[in-house]
Design an enzyme around this catalytic site. Structure first.
Site, PDB file in Angstrom:
ATOM      1  N   HIS A 101       0.891  -1.157   0.000  1.00 32.20           N
ATOM      2  CA  HIS A 101       0.000   0.000   0.000  1.00 32.20           C
ATOM      3  C   HIS A 101       0.929   1.207   0.000  1.00 32.20           C
ATOM      4  O   HIS A 101       1.984   1.169   0.652  1.00 32.20           O
ATOM      5  CB  HIS A 101      -0.826   0.123   1.275  1.00 32.20           C
ATOM      6  CG  HIS A 101      -1.774  -0.987   1.556  1.00 32.20           C
ATOM      7  ND1 HIS A 101      -1.416  -2.117   2.241  1.00 32.20           N
ATOM      8  CD2 HIS A 101      -3.095  -1.115   1.275  1.00 32.20           C
ATOM      9  CE1 HIS A 101      -2.475  -2.896   2.372  1.00 32.20           C
ATOM     10  NE2 HIS A 101      -3.504  -2.324   1.793  1.00 32.20           N
ATOM     11  N   ASP A 104       2.209   2.017   3.393  1.00 31.06           N
ATOM     12  CA  ASP A 104       3.129   1.086   4.070  1.00 31.06           C
ATOM     13  C   ASP A 104       4.559   1.520   3.832  1.00 31.06           C
ATOM     14  O   ASP A 104       5.409   1.390   4.704  1.00 31.06           O
ATOM     15  CB  ASP A 104       3.077  -0.342   3.495  1.00 31.06           C
ATOM     16  CG  ASP A 104       1.705  -0.922   3.423  1.00 31.06           C
ATOM     17  OD1 ASP A 104       0.860  -0.545   4.231  1.00 31.06           O
ATOM     18  OD2 ASP A 104       1.485  -1.779   2.535  1.00 31.06           O
TER      19      ASP A 104
HETATM   20  C1  XLS Z   1      -7.606  -6.571   4.185  1.00 29.77           C
HETATM   21  C2  XLS Z   1      -7.119  -6.813   2.837  1.00 29.77           C
HETATM   22  C3  XLS Z   1      -5.968  -5.902   2.418  1.00 29.77           C
HETATM   23  C4  XLS Z   1      -5.792  -5.940   0.922  1.00 29.77           C
HETATM   24  C5  XLS Z   1      -4.983  -4.804   0.380  1.00 29.77           C
HETATM   25  O1  XLS Z   1      -8.263  -7.379   4.792  1.00 29.77           O
HETATM   26  O2  XLS Z   1      -6.788  -8.146   2.708  1.00 29.77           O
HETATM   27  O3  XLS Z   1      -4.802  -6.273   3.072  1.00 29.77           O
HETATM   28  O4  XLS Z   1      -5.225  -7.116   0.496  1.00 29.77           O
HETATM   29  O5  XLS Z   1      -5.524  -3.577   0.676  1.00 29.77           O
END
Ligand code: XLS
Ligand code: NI
Ligand code: NI
Length: 437
Positions: A101, A104
């Site tokens: 993300h 991140d």
């Molecule tokens: C949350 C999601 C997230 C997505 C990416 O539960 O799995 O991590 O994979 O935003």
């Protein structure tokens, strides 16, 4: 820079007799299965958020993770250092991909301009590290759920300014994904849903979400980004109801708003189970619609009803997952992305290796078992035979759309009763799977 994992060298395949916890027992990247290397079949990816940002906090206490390389600050320098550590880890693990993300990888600044600048400064390091190691970006995504501004959602917010902010964030995340040669881009609607319908204009929110995705499709074309777009279904958490609740709901939304040609689904195991489905079900729904794109590999806990994001170790799970993936032609742009986190109690850096090695080995076994079941052919043959009445006569006529209720009535009046049904043989088939496990 000093190595972050000085005592760990590149994880090697040692075969199933090995007792070395830091070796692959089943994942042999160069081994050929159904004409392709395991590496190309599985396209493993490491996630930035859990693995490099997750500290193991829960609602009852702060993080416990020991991460000596991280000074805990929100500085760009710390983020850049963390990026180098991430690549040391992924390289030692021998995983070909990673995912992030925007938030991140780099800290937010005091306004959007400064935030974008921070993002660029860390993306620069990511680019250098990608070049150095050959590790590629499987997909990027924008975090449109953590910052308090997204309290009412992003694309579905009641506040038009929040929608605009989300649009700006997606634009930037797309540019960086493109610049880093990303193979895809994912939309997970973190807070795109509702807590109560009393304050919600659902139709208006969905219209807005579709508008946002159309703008992203347009911008993708404009910048020449060729990566695959994914939507990731999840039924609840953080909101009570997430609009992208499962594969079927996503497909319906995409079709309704003419977005289906531009998207595939990124299916996550723990999201499937939260939706009351199996992963196998979600893969079938997506695969049948030609929309099986990528998977977020993890697993839930049978006794806990939330997204626990555990590393997948069940051979049954990986076997069924790989059976479906192989059936629908394999992963092409997508991959097996470990959207999974080590437990709060597993706080040492080495636990990150154990977790990923276990997941990779579980998928390698799933792949080999699925390929063996396909080679054996009895399972597929059984299913084919089960539908044999559709291959000729009236069945074939119905499938081709060449009959009517009237003709079918005449047919049954003449015949009087149906041909006898045969057993579904569930237990026989379950035993057959066990022959290969
Ligand atoms: C949350 C999601 C997230 C997505 C990416 O539960 O799995 O991590 O994979 O935003
Ligand atoms: Ni996910
Ligand atoms: Ni998840």
């Amino acid at each position: 820079m000093q190595p972050a994992f000085p005592t760990i060298s590149k994880i090697a395949y040692e075969g199933k007799e090995s007792r070395n916890p830091l070796a692959f027992k089943h994942y042999n990247p160069h081994e050929i299965v159904e004409g392709k290397t395991m590496r190309d079949h599985l396209r493993f990816a490491v996630v930035y958020w859990h693995t490099f940002r997750g500290m193991g906090s829960d609602p009852f206490g702060p993080g416990t993770a020991v991460r000596p390389w991280d000074d805990g600050s929100n500085s760009v320098a710390n983020a850049q250092k963390r990026a180098r550590v991430a690549f040391e880890f992924i390289e030692k693990l021998d995983a070909p991909f990673y995912c992030w993300h925007d938030r991140d990888v780099a800290p937010e600044g005091k306004n959007l301009r400064e935030t974008n600048k921070n993002f660029d400064a860390v993306a620069k390091v990511l680019k250098v590290e990608q070049k150095r190691t050959g590790i590629k970006l499987l997909w990027g995504t924008a975090n449109l759920f953590s910052n308090p501004r997204f309290v009412h959602g992003a694309g579905t917010s009641c506040n038009a300014d929040v929608f605009a902010y989300a649009a700006a964030q997606i634009k930037k995340a797309l540019e960086v994904t493109h610049d880093l040669g990303g193979a895809g881009y994912t939309f997970w609607g973190g807070r795109e849903g509702y807590m109560t319908l009393l304050n919600t204009d659902m139709k208006r929110e969905l219209d807005h979400l579709a508008k946002l995705l159309h703008m992203a499709v347009d911008y993708k074309k404009q910048i020449g980004f060729k990566g695959q777009f994914y939507i990731e279904p999840k039924p609840k958490e953080p909101t009570k109801h997430q609009y992208d609740s499962d594969a079927a709901a996503c497909l319906n939304f995409l079709r309704e708003y003419d977005l289906l040609p531009h998207f595939k689904l990124n299916l996550e195991t723990n999201h499937a189970t939260l939706a009351g489905h199996t992963m196998q079900h979600e893969l079938e729904v997506a695969g049948a619609a030609g929309a099986l794109g990528s998977i977020d590999a993890n697993t839930g806990d049978e006794l806990l009803g939330w997204d626990t994001d555990q590393f997948p170790t069940s051979i049954y799970l990986t076997t069924h997952t790989m059976l479906a993936i192989l059936k629908y032609g394999g992963l092409t742009t997508g991959g097996v992305n470990f959207d999974a986190k080590v437990r709060r109690e597993s706080f040492e850096p080495v636990d990150l290796f154990h977790a990923h090695i276990g997941g990779m080995d579980a998928f390698a076994r799933g792949l080999k078992i699925a390929a063996a079941i396909r080679k054996d052919g009895r399972l597929a043959q059984f299913v084919k035979q089960r539908y044999a009445s559709w291959d000729t006569g009236m069945g074939a006529k119905i499938e081709k759309g060449r009959t009517t209720l009237k003709e079918l009535e005449t047919h049954m009046l003449k015949q009087g009763e149906v041909a006898p049904n045969v057993s579904g043989r569930q237990e026989f088939l379950e035993n057959l799977i066990n022959e290969f496990i």
